[in-house]
Design a protein around this motif. Structure first.
Motif, PDB file in Angstrom:
ATOM      1  N   VAL A  35       0.848  -1.198   0.000  1.00 20.72           N
ATOM      2  CA  VAL A  35       0.000   0.000   0.000  1.00 20.72           C
ATOM      3  C   VAL A  35       0.883   1.249   0.000  1.00 20.72           C
ATOM      4  CG1 VAL A  35      -1.652   1.323   1.384  1.00 20.72           C
ATOM      5  CG2 VAL A  35      -1.933  -1.150   1.131  1.00 20.72           C
ATOM      6  N   PHE A  36       0.545   2.187  -0.864  1.00 17.20           N
ATOM      7  CA  PHE A  36       1.209   3.496  -0.901  1.00 17.20           C
ATOM      8  C   PHE A  36       0.132   4.530  -0.608  1.00 17.20           C
ATOM      9  CE2 PHE A  36       5.012   2.788  -3.830  1.00 17.20           C
ATOM     10  CZ  PHE A  36       4.913   1.408  -3.866  1.00 17.20           C
ATOM     11  N   SER A  37       0.397   5.433   0.309  1.00 18.27           N
ATOM     12  CA  SER A  37      -0.656   6.401   0.640  1.00 18.27           C
ATOM     13  C   SER A  37      -0.924   7.342  -0.529  1.00 18.27           C
ATOM     14  CB  SER A  37      -0.259   7.200   1.870  1.00 18.27           C
ATOM     15  OG  SER A  37       0.918   7.920   1.591  1.00 18.27           O
ATOM     16  N   GLY A  38       0.095   7.651  -1.342  1.00 25.34           N
ATOM     17  CA  GLY A  38      -0.091   8.629  -2.418  1.00 25.34           C
ATOM     18  C   GLY A  38      -0.270  10.022  -1.855  1.00 25.34           C
ATOM     19  N   ASN A  39      -0.817  10.926  -2.668  1.00 34.79           N
ATOM     20  CA  ASN A  39      -1.034  12.317  -2.252  1.00 34.79           C
ATOM     21  C   ASN A  39       0.277  13.003  -1.906  1.00 34.79           C
ATOM     22  OD1 ASN A  39      -2.877  14.360  -2.018  1.00 34.79           O
ATOM     23  ND2 ASN A  39      -3.215  14.037   0.162  1.00 34.79           N
ATOM     24  N   ARG A  40       1.367  12.580  -2.542  1.00 35.86           N
ATOM     25  CA  ARG A  40       2.682  13.181  -2.269  1.00 35.86           C
ATOM     26  C   ARG A  40       2.948  14.203  -3.368  1.00 35.86           C
ATOM     27  NH1 ARG A  40       5.719   9.392   1.786  1.00 35.86           N
ATOM     28  NH2 ARG A  40       3.797   8.784   2.806  1.00 35.86           N
ATOM     29  N   PRO A  41       3.108  15.455  -2.969  1.00 33.44           N
ATOM     30  CA  PRO A  41       3.085  16.553  -3.942  1.00 33.44           C
ATOM     31  C   PRO A  41       4.350  16.645  -4.793  1.00 33.44           C
ATOM     32  CG  PRO A  41       3.539  17.377  -1.724  1.00 33.44           C
ATOM     33  CD  PRO A  41       3.282  15.902  -1.580  1.00 33.44           C
ATOM     34  N   SER A  42       4.157  16.957  -6.067  1.00 31.48           N
ATOM     35  CA  SER A  42       5.331  17.229  -6.908  1.00 31.48           C
ATOM     36  C   SER A  42       4.961  18.202  -8.017  1.00 31.48           C
ATOM     37  CB  SER A  42       5.872  15.938  -7.507  1.00 31.48           C
ATOM     38  OG  SER A  42       4.976  15.433  -8.466  1.00 31.48           O
ATOM     39  N   SER A  43       5.977  18.928  -8.473  1.00 28.51           N
ATOM     40  CA  SER A  43       5.842  19.781  -9.654  1.00 28.51           C
ATOM     41  C   SER A  43       6.626  19.125 -10.771  1.00 28.51           C
ATOM     42  CB  SER A  43       6.470  21.164  -9.413  1.00 28.51           C
ATOM     43  OG  SER A  43       5.840  21.822  -8.350  1.00 28.51           O
ATOM     44  N   THR A  44       6.187  19.323 -11.994  1.00 32.60           N
ATOM     45  CA  THR A  44       6.928  18.799 -13.138  1.00 32.60           C
ATOM     46  C   THR A  44       7.331  19.942 -14.059  1.00 32.60           C
ATOM     47  OG1 THR A  44       5.750  16.708 -13.046  1.00 32.60           O
ATOM     48  CG2 THR A  44       6.809  17.259 -15.133  1.00 32.60           C
ATOM     49  N   PHE A  45       8.604  19.933 -14.441  1.00 33.13           N
ATOM     50  CA  PHE A  45       9.121  20.893 -15.426  1.00 33.13           C
ATOM     51  C   PHE A  45       9.494  20.078 -16.658  1.00 33.13           C
ATOM     52  CE2 PHE A  45       9.791  24.526 -12.568  1.00 33.13           C
ATOM     53  CZ  PHE A  45       9.736  23.895 -11.333  1.00 33.13           C
ATOM     54  N   LEU A  46       8.827  20.353 -17.766  1.00 34.86           N
ATOM     55  CA  LEU A  46       9.119  19.627 -19.012  1.00 34.86           C
ATOM     56  C   LEU A  46       9.463  20.657 -20.086  1.00 34.86           C
ATOM     57  CD1 LEU A  46       9.079  16.866 -20.525  1.00 34.86           C
ATOM     58  CD2 LEU A  46       6.658  17.291 -20.998  1.00 34.86           C
ATOM     59  N   TYR A  47      10.591  20.429 -20.766  1.00 33.74           N
ATOM     60  CA  TYR A  47      11.042  21.383 -21.790  1.00 33.74           C
ATOM     61  C   TYR A  47      11.591  20.595 -22.963  1.00 33.74           C
ATOM     62  CZ  TYR A  47      14.685  20.315 -18.451  1.00 33.74           C
ATOM     63  OH  TYR A  47      15.495  19.643 -17.578  1.00 33.74           O
ATOM     64  N   ASP A  48      11.845  21.289 -24.051  1.00 25.36           N
ATOM     65  CA  ASP A  48      12.216  20.612 -25.285  1.00 25.36           C
ATOM     66  C   ASP A  48      13.605  19.968 -25.173  1.00 25.36           C
ATOM     67  OD1 ASP A  48      12.366  19.836 -27.941  1.00 25.36           O
ATOM     68  OD2 ASP A  48      13.244  21.739 -28.547  1.00 25.36           O
ATOM     69  N   LEU A  49      14.612  20.791 -24.903  1.00 24.79           N
ATOM     70  CA  LEU A  49      16.002  20.319 -24.907  1.00 24.79           C
ATOM     71  C   LEU A  49      16.749  21.134 -23.862  1.00 24.79           C
ATOM     72  CD1 LEU A  49      18.022  18.603 -26.776  1.00 24.79           C
ATOM     73  CD2 LEU A  49      18.553  20.784 -27.867  1.00 24.79           C
ATOM     74  N   LEU A  50      17.685  20.522 -23.168  1.00 22.91           N
ATOM     75  CA  LEU A  50      18.440  21.306 -22.184  1.00 22.91           C
ATOM     76  C   LEU A  50      19.532  22.082 -22.924  1.00 22.91           C
ATOM     77  CD1 LEU A  50      18.615  21.983 -19.165  1.00 22.91           C
ATOM     78  CD2 LEU A  50      20.411  20.257 -18.984  1.00 22.91           C
ATOM     79  N   ASP A  51      19.141  23.225 -23.475  1.00 27.18           N
ATOM     80  CA  ASP A  51      20.111  24.086 -24.167  1.00 27.18           C
ATOM     81  C   ASP A  51      20.434  25.271 -23.245  1.00 27.18           C
ATOM     82  OD1 ASP A  51      17.876  25.686 -24.333  1.00 27.18           O
ATOM     83  OD2 ASP A  51      17.548  25.337 -26.464  1.00 27.18           O
ATOM     84  N   PRO A  52      21.384  26.120 -23.632  1.00 27.72           N
ATOM     85  CA  PRO A  52      21.769  27.203 -22.712  1.00 27.72           C
ATOM     86  C   PRO A  52      20.605  28.101 -22.308  1.00 27.72           C
ATOM     87  CG  PRO A  52      23.421  26.958 -24.438  1.00 27.72           C
ATOM     88  CD  PRO A  52      22.298  26.039 -24.805  1.00 27.72           C
ATOM     89  N   ARG A  53      19.742  28.406 -23.258  1.00 31.18           N
ATOM     90  CA  ARG A  53      18.647  29.324 -22.922  1.00 31.18           C
ATOM     91  C   ARG A  53      17.672  28.685 -21.927  1.00 31.18           C
ATOM     92  NH1 ARG A  53      16.788  34.115 -26.691  1.00 31.18           N
ATOM     93  NH2 ARG A  53      15.230  35.005 -25.306  1.00 31.18           N
ATOM     94  N   THR A  54      17.407  27.401 -22.137  1.00 24.77           N
ATOM     95  CA  THR A  54      16.495  26.703 -21.214  1.00 24.77           C
ATOM     96  C   THR A  54      17.109  26.613 -19.823  1.00 24.77           C
ATOM     97  OG1 THR A  54      15.632  25.434 -23.065  1.00 24.77           O
ATOM     98  CG2 THR A  54      15.240  24.534 -20.864  1.00 24.77           C
TER      99      THR A  54
END
Ligand code: F6P
Length: 556
Positions: free
Chosen positions: A469-488
């Motif tokens: 059993v996992f209680s869940g409800n564990r908060p997270s943010s997600t950052f998704l971007y195209d490519l890890l380039d200098p500007r990103t």
């Protein structure tokens, strides 16, 4: 002056804080999984996009009312006014009476800002031009050592902000390194650190960058002196060779000259740049040399994108503000003591370490800005993390089933720099799976059904199901971007910088000094002379005295 920043009402006595305390109690039983089931628009409403970077905060288990109250807290604490004051160059670093203007290092237009009468923009542009000159000469193979051979190895000697930013960025942007160049970073006063690098480079082709805002930091000066001795010994040369192999990155011209580096070999920055916010300044020279100036400028441009967003976006759609407020909610109203940073990107392997300094040195404080009071609430969390998927096979057990809730940031790029079979899809499948699992959890009924479907005996199902059993409800943010380039990367770093700033305003701490690091430095100075000789050790507690005596005995 800023009414809200100097207001004497403690943050935890503001209306919004008190309302949040009540709200947190009332919503303690809400589960993010149910919130998703009840509201198909949840993701659509709880994400923000900024120039291709997606910030998803829908897995936090908060509701509209939580966000409304958090925004009210931000307004009551004067976040908008504080933000304006920082960008306007007001001396918001109250203890050191300094402006906080790392944003001016990446500004593309002159807003007429002045510090002590001097226009900031032209100062910055002059240093950037110098840095470009140096970087371009290196790129053309014109930067040569004492014996005339072109420089191939850059060794940055610095610690804290004079190390972590440059090393994090150069590692993150490895695919952009100029061919034929290598970067090395020496920070620790432990002689192993410098020794390993010196074994790996040739004196004739090595350029040392001595990076220190104050040019008084013992670790850095000790390492720089030893590197200089090594260089002259290896070259069999006199002091004249130093000019071809040493540059200084500092605010302290006198310190640089005293060390024996010609000011012509100095790239300068200013007191209004905090050490942990300095990678955009001359301290970033190793980045500009190893990647080339165009990439360094893209990094600055990425940070400037976020500066513009942070300044203009309404609080409700402002990524750093949302990051900060969600962090405040977990820290102060849900009792979370730590915050995990989990990049699914091997190139970001130093990002958590970089953020540890940025965040913990900024907001790890117990004194309110007015200096008269100790805060009556928690401030900066312990920041930690490792790249996925490695962390999954190490500490994720606790994230999923431990008794502590650890809010987390997941970061990943949609594209890999080195596409290799199915690696990237597998990485990203794990990336999505982990935040989903943390949010959903697994109920006893689900665990029972899964084990039964696997064909286990009813007795084994009963025995094992509770452990699954996992209680869940564990908060997270997600950052998704195209490519890890200098500007990103520039954008990502600036998002965290501003998050930290907003949290400092909410907690009423000065995020821009670091007095907590001083006592240890003072005591080390007092202990050093006692490590030699056999005079009785005095002035310490029994433990420290015994340890010093044992050390003396062991080294003898
Ligand atoms: O000891 C902490 C600290 O002052 C950090 O804030 C700073 O980044 C680091 O030391 C290095 O300082 P400097 O760049 O002056 O050598």
């Amino acid at each position: 002056m800023l009414p809200a920043m100097t207001a004497s009402t403690p943050p935890n006595r503001t209306n919004a804080w008190l309302a949040l305390e009540q709200h947190a109690q009332q919503t303690a039983k809400l589960h993010a999984r149910e919130l998703f089931e009840q509201d198909p628009t949840r993701f659509a409403r709880m994400h923000v996009e900024l120039s291709g970077l997606l910030f998803d905060y829908s897995k936090h288990g908060v509701v509209d009312e939580t966000l409304r109250l958090l925004m009210a807290l931000a307004r009551e604490r004067g976040v908008e006014e504080a933000r304006a004051a920082m960008f306007a160059g007001e001396p918001i670093n109250v203890t050191e009476q300094r402006e906080v203007l790392h944003t001016a290092l990446r500004a593309s237009t002159d807003e007429g800002l002045r510090v002590d009468g001097a226009l900031v923009f032209p100062l910055v542009q002059t240093e950037l031009r110098k840095l470009r000159g140096l970087s371009d000469r290196l790129g053309r193979g014109e930067l040569r050592g004492h014996t005339g051979k072109p420089i191939t190895d850059i060794v940055n000697i610095g610690i804290g902000g004079s190390d972590l930013g440059p090393v994090m960025v150069t590692e993150a942007l490895r695919p952009y390194w100029r061919p034929g160049l290598r970067a090395h970073f020496v920070s620790n006063i432990d002689d192993a650190d410098l020794s390993h690098v010196l074994l790996d480079v040739q004196a004739e082709t090595t350029l040392f960058l001595v990076a220190s805002k104050t040019f008084t930091t013992d670790e850095t000066l000790t390492n720089a002196r030893s590197a200089r001795e090594w260089l002259l010994r290896e070259l069999g040369a006199g002091k004249e060779a130093v000019a071809k192999h040493f540059f200084a990155l500092s605010t302290n011209v006198n310190g640089v000259v005293d060390f024996g580096i010609d000011p012509a070999n100095m790239l300068e920055f200013w007191d209004w740049v905090g050490g942990r916010y300095s990678l955009w300044s001359a301290i970033g020279a190793s980045i500009a040399l190893v990647l080339g100036m165009d990439h360094f400028e893209s990094l600055l441009a990425g940070a400037a994108d976020v500066d513009a967003h942070f300044r203009a976006a309404p609080l409700e759609a402002n990524i750093p503000v949302l990051m900060a407020l969600l962090g405040v909610f977990h820290t102060n109203f849900r009792g979370c003591a730590t915050h995990a940073v989990l990049p699914y990107d091997q190139h970001l392997h130093r990002f958590p370490a970089y953020l540890q300094q940025a965040d913990m040195e900024s907001n790890g404080k117990h004194g309110r800005k007015n200096g008269d009071e100790v805060v009556g609430y928690e401030t900066g969390p312990v920041v930690w993390g490792e790249p996925g998927t490695n962390g999954q096979h190490a500490f994720y057990q606790l994230l999923h089933q431990g008794t502590r809730v650890v809010p987390a940031d997941f970061l990943a790029a949609a594209r890999s720099h080195y596409p290799l079979g199915q690696h990237h899809d597998k990485l990203i499948a794990n990336f999505f799976a982990q935040s989903e699992a943390l949010m959903r959890g697994r109920t006893l009924a689900e665990a029972t059904a899964e084990l039964t479907a696997e064909g286990l005996s009813p007795e084994d199902v009963r025995r094992l199901a509770p452990h699954k059993v996992f209680s869940g409800n564990r908060p997270s943010s997600t950052f998704l971007y195209d490519l890890l380039d200098p500007r990103t990367l520039g954008r990502l770093v600036a998002l965290y910088e501003h998050k930290i700033f907003v949290q400092g305003v909410i907690w009423d701490v000065n995020s821009f000094d670091q007095m907590g690091v001083e006592l240890g430095k003072q005591l080390a100075k007092a202990i050093l002379p006692k490590l030699e000789g056999d005079a009785p050790v005095t002035g310490h507690d029994a433990s420290t005295t015994a340890l010093i005596e044992r050390y003396r005995a062991l080294r003898a």
